[in-house]
Design a protein around this motif. Structure first.
Motif, PDB file in Angstrom:
ATOM      1  N   VAL A 406       0.838  -1.202   0.000  1.00 39.14           N
ATOM      2  CA  VAL A 406       0.000   0.000   0.000  1.00 39.14           C
ATOM      3  C   VAL A 406       0.871   1.250   0.000  1.00 39.14           C
ATOM      4  O   VAL A 406       0.760   2.112  -0.875  1.00 39.14           O
ATOM      5  CB  VAL A 406      -0.950   0.002   1.216  1.00 39.14           C
ATOM      6  N   SER A 407       1.757   1.367   0.966  1.00 38.93           N
ATOM      7  CA  SER A 407       2.543   2.598   1.107  1.00 38.93           C
ATOM      8  C   SER A 407       3.683   2.700   0.101  1.00 38.93           C
ATOM      9  O   SER A 407       4.152   3.806  -0.199  1.00 38.93           O
ATOM     10  CB  SER A 407       3.123   2.681   2.524  1.00 38.93           C
ATOM     11  N   GLU A 408       4.142   1.580  -0.457  1.00 43.29           N
ATOM     12  CA  GLU A 408       5.290   1.617  -1.349  1.00 43.29           C
ATOM     13  C   GLU A 408       4.929   1.696  -2.825  1.00 43.29           C
ATOM     14  O   GLU A 408       5.811   1.631  -3.683  1.00 43.29           O
ATOM     15  CB  GLU A 408       6.183   0.395  -1.096  1.00 43.29           C
ATOM     16  N   VAL A 409       3.649   1.810  -3.150  1.00 45.42           N
ATOM     17  CA  VAL A 409       3.275   2.001  -4.550  1.00 45.42           C
ATOM     18  C   VAL A 409       3.844   3.338  -5.029  1.00 45.42           C
ATOM     19  O   VAL A 409       3.894   4.315  -4.281  1.00 45.42           O
ATOM     20  CB  VAL A 409       1.734   1.949  -4.705  1.00 45.42           C
ATOM     21  N   MET A 410       4.316   3.370  -6.288  1.00 46.67           N
ATOM     22  CA  MET A 410       5.005   4.553  -6.799  1.00 46.67           C
ATOM     23  C   MET A 410       4.235   5.214  -7.935  1.00 46.67           C
ATOM     24  O   MET A 410       3.492   4.549  -8.680  1.00 46.67           O
ATOM     25  CB  MET A 410       6.400   4.175  -7.312  1.00 46.67           C
ATOM     26  N   ASN A 411       4.449   6.521  -8.062  1.00 48.87           N
ATOM     27  CA  ASN A 411       3.912   7.239  -9.213  1.00 48.87           C
ATOM     28  C   ASN A 411       4.950   7.252 -10.331  1.00 48.87           C
ATOM     29  O   ASN A 411       5.988   6.576 -10.246  1.00 48.87           O
ATOM     30  CB  ASN A 411       3.490   8.658  -8.815  1.00 48.87           C
ATOM     31  N   GLU A 412       4.701   8.027 -11.362  1.00 48.58           N
ATOM     32  CA  GLU A 412       5.611   8.044 -12.513  1.00 48.58           C
ATOM     33  C   GLU A 412       6.984   8.603 -12.155  1.00 48.58           C
ATOM     34  O   GLU A 412       7.979   8.299 -12.811  1.00 48.58           O
ATOM     35  CB  GLU A 412       4.994   8.881 -13.637  1.00 48.58           C
TER      36      GLU A 412
END
Length: 468
Positions: A406-412
């Motif tokens: 959940v917290s480690e998802v990244m954007n571009e």
């Protein structure tokens, strides 16, 4: 010895054939009346010489192959060297670690009377050691680890009786083959009798076996998962709660989305009595079958343990169960706590989970309190005293447990969601909602922040909210 004899034989063959070639040339040239072949005066001598040369090369090749085979039989397959030659030959037919262990026992131990130690030095894990004083004594094992660390170069090295390196085989009492991060120690009092030519062959074949074993293991796992993937996923889901239990003064909701069918994430909610409820969420290292096995083991250990209020005992039981599986690099991080709605407290052990929080109301809005880690990872390193922490709870408090997916998802821009003010603001803004609606807000944020690109980890959340 074999190499030297082979060179001598090759030299003798070349000398012998050269003498034959010269003798034939001396004999044939005077007998040839080139004038009788005026039309072919340029091609005939060349043709004769080429034919003679090709014939001699064929004879030389055949003769050398016969001599080499003879030397192989008399040098590499007799005496002490025969044991290592047999081991190397049979290693070509090994396709699994079980085959390898059996080969060590049958040839190096029973026939050659050697002591063997096979270590994954990168993970510092012993795969095989002979049942004798040297290879099982911890003092000797520690000495070998100090003398030959993980960054030891690849190759074959001779060892003396003090486990130091020697350059001359006549002083050796064993040898080490270092390849691909693995160390194969073979300790033998008569190492000096081995022909040195056998070691390059053994080194090369051991490297091939390691690659072959790893590849076959991976293919077998893929094949097995391809046949039974959905069945395994269904079995894994059966460990998770089918629905949230009804608990007085406590509302619960969960979200579980594996990256692939089989996940290493897990959670559970177990009412202990009308006031106390056990909550747990964890994440097993890695993916695939091994992670699923550990997940099932953890869930089963928690469900079957009688005294569920004994959190240190629960962690110790989980730790012992994982270590007994001997899966090398498998461990789990987890959060396990007991919510007491009468005393309005949560007692917990946080084994290196990064995200458990309490969201509580304050005069100036919601604020976040971290349920900090107080225990190391479980299942791979020694755990001494296990600390239990306690936090006061208030009506309306929301407890959020989430895997790092959940917290480690990244954007571009490769910025993790957990590092942003957006994540904190969304948590505070949604804290007043029911657990199910809170989870929807967080999951919507995860997918929008990820910009609809492929996720790289499982997403699991468990949320509990105290009622007035």
């Amino acid at each position: 010895m074999f190499k030297a004899r082979r060179r001598i034989c090759l030299t003798l063959v070349y000398v012998l054939l050269s003498l034959i070639f010269v003798s034939l040339a001396v004999f044939l040239v005077p007998q040839t009346k080139i004038n009788d072949f005026v039309d072919y005066s340029n091609t005939f001598p060349t043709a004769v010489t080429a034919s003679l040369f090709c014939t001699l090369i064929m004879i030389a090749t055949t003769l050398y192959a016969m001599l080499r085979q003879y030397l192989e039989k008399t040098t590499m397959r007799t005496g002490a060297t025969a044991y290592l030659t047999e081991f190397t030959d049979r290693l070509r037919l090994c396709y699994s670690m079980e085959n390898f262990y059996s080969l060590i026992g049958n040839v190096l131990e029973l026939k050659a009377d050697c002591s063997v130690l096979y270590v994954n030095r990168l993970a510092n894990y012993i795969f095989y050691n002979s049942p004798n004083r040297i290879t099982t004594d911890q003092n000797y094992l520690d000495l070998l680890e100090r003398n030959f660390p993980a960054d030891w170069p690849e190759g074959t090295f001779f060892i003396d009786e003090n486990f130091g390196i020697v350059s001359k085989i006549r002083k050796a009492r064993g040898f080490l083959i270092s390849t691909n991060g693995f160390h194969l120690f073979v300790l033998c009092r008569y190492t000096r009798l081995f022909d040195k030519e056998v070691f390059p062959r053994l080194y090369e074949e051991l490297g091939r076996f390691q690659l072959r074993s790893e590849t076959i293991s991976s293919l077998s796992e893929i094949s097995e998962l391809s046949r039974e993937w959905e069945q395994l996923a269904e079995s894994q889901r059966s460990f998770l709660p089918a629905r949230m239990p009804n608990v007085k003064r406590l509302k619960l909701a969960a979200y579980f989305r594996p990256l692939i069918n089989v996940s290493g994430d897990y959670y559970t909610v177990l009412p202990i009595d009308e006031n106390k409820t056990l909550v747990m969420l964890g994440d097993v290292s890695g993916k695939g079958l091994a992670a699923a096995l550990v997940m099932g083991l953890v869930m089963n250990t928690v469900k079957t343990k009688e005294n569920k209020e004994d959190l240190p005992g629960m962690i110790a039981a989980i730790d012992k169960s994982i270590k007994e599986m001997h899966l090398q690099d498998k461990y789990t991080v987890l959060f396990i706590g007991i919510i007491d709605t009468q005393k309005m407290t949560i007692r917990y052990v946080n084994a290196s989970m990064s995200d458990p929080i309490i969201v509580t109301r304050s005069p100036d809005g919601y604020r976040i309190k971290s349920l900090s880690s107080n225990c190391p990872i479980v299942g791979i390193i020694p755990i001494d005293d296990i600390e239990v922490s306690e936090q006061r709870l208030f009506s309306g408090d929301l407890i959020m447990m989430a895997s790092d997916g959940v917290s480690e998802v990244m954007n571009e821009e490769k910025v993790e969601l957990g590092d942003t003010q957006l994540f904190t603001d969304t948590i505070k803004k949604s804290a007043s909602k029911e657990p199910r609606e809170f989870i929807k807000d967080i999951t919507d944020l995860v997918f929008s922040y990820n910009a609809d690109t492929r996720l790289h980890d499982d997403l699991t959340m468990l949320v509990a909210k105290l009622q007035g």
